[in-house]
Design a protein around this motif. Structure first.
Motif, PDB file in Angstrom:
ATOM      1  N   HIS A  38      10.017 -10.551  -5.674  1.00  9.04           N
ATOM      2  CA  HIS A  38      11.053  -9.717  -6.282  1.00  9.04           C
ATOM      3  C   HIS A  38      10.342  -8.444  -6.730  1.00  9.04           C
ATOM      4  CE1 HIS A  38      14.269  -9.095  -9.609  1.00  9.04           C
ATOM      5  NE2 HIS A  38      14.409  -8.259  -8.614  1.00  9.04           N
TER       6      HIS A  38
ATOM      7  N   HIS B  27       9.975  -4.347  -7.676  1.00  3.45           N
ATOM      8  CA  HIS B  27      10.614  -3.212  -8.332  1.00  3.45           C
ATOM      9  C   HIS B  27       9.729  -1.993  -8.145  1.00  3.45           C
ATOM     10  CE1 HIS B  27      13.060  -6.060 -10.689  1.00  3.45           C
ATOM     11  NE2 HIS B  27      11.959  -6.769 -10.741  1.00  3.45           N
TER      12      HIS B  27
ATOM     13  N   HIS C 101      14.576  -9.956   3.725  1.00  7.35           N
ATOM     14  CA  HIS C 101      13.576  -8.891   3.596  1.00  7.35           C
ATOM     15  C   HIS C 101      14.234  -7.590   3.143  1.00  7.35           C
ATOM     16  CE1 HIS C 101      10.027  -6.431   5.317  1.00  7.35           C
ATOM     17  NE2 HIS C 101       9.833  -6.754   4.060  1.00  7.35           N
ATOM     18  N   GLY C 102      14.476  -7.498   1.846  1.00  8.46           N
ATOM     19  CA  GLY C 102      14.907  -6.248   1.248  1.00  8.46           C
ATOM     20  C   GLY C 102      16.337  -5.817   1.511  1.00  8.46           C
TER      21      GLY C 102
ATOM     22  N   LYS D 131      20.225  -5.113   0.899  1.00  7.45           N
ATOM     23  CA  LYS D 131      20.951  -4.744  -0.308  1.00  7.45           C
ATOM     24  C   LYS D 131      21.786  -5.934  -0.769  1.00  7.45           C
ATOM     25  CE  LYS D 131      24.027  -1.230  -2.192  1.00  7.45           C
ATOM     26  NZ  LYS D 131      23.426  -1.255  -3.493  1.00  7.45           N
TER      27      LYS D 131
ATOM     28  N   ASP E 149      14.019  -5.318  -4.870  1.00  9.46           N
ATOM     29  CA  ASP E 149      14.131  -5.877  -3.522  1.00  9.46           C
ATOM     30  C   ASP E 149      13.707  -7.335  -3.531  1.00  9.46           C
ATOM     31  OD1 ASP E 149      14.827  -3.458  -2.050  1.00  9.46           O
ATOM     32  OD2 ASP E 149      12.811  -2.778  -2.563  1.00  9.46           O
TER      33      ASP E 149
END
Length: 106
Positions: free
Chosen positions: A8, A10, A39-40, A42, A53
């Motif tokens: 996770h 940032h 993988h990331g 939204k 993410d």
């Protein structure tokens, strides 16, 4: 049962180091059977707050996930990510196909 590496992240600072990390990580996963599950993408947040993410990499088992994370090839590229982002990295067991929510009560 499968094991997972979960990140996770940032405040990822895009740049040459992150690009190099992304270009090199695939080769570190292959010997341990790792594959991206998330993988990331939204997030569609339905409850609570979310930022950053999410990355989830599946391995055949937790021992393979640990071996990957501790491998010289992956340890070499960790600073490329860690020095240019903030976040948590977890290694965690998955559940079996027969898992039920109430199993955690045992």
């Amino acid at each position: 049962m499968a094991g997972y590496a979960v990140g996770h992240l940032h405040e990822v600072t895009p740049g040459p180091a992150i690009v190099e990390y992304l270009e090199r990580i695939e080769a570190t996963l292959e010997p341990y059977g790792g594959r991206y599950v998330i993988h990331g993408a939204k997030a569609d947040v339905r409850e609570g707050d979310w930022s950053g993410d999410l990355i989830v990499i599946e391995f055949p088992d937790l021992d393979k996930a640990r071996a990957w994370y501790d491998s010289p090839a992956y340890r070499e590229i960790i600073p490329l990510r860690a020095d240019h982002s903030r976040g948590a990295i977890l290694l965690i067991d998955g559940t079996g196909d027969d898992h039920r929510a109430t199993d955690v009560l045992a």
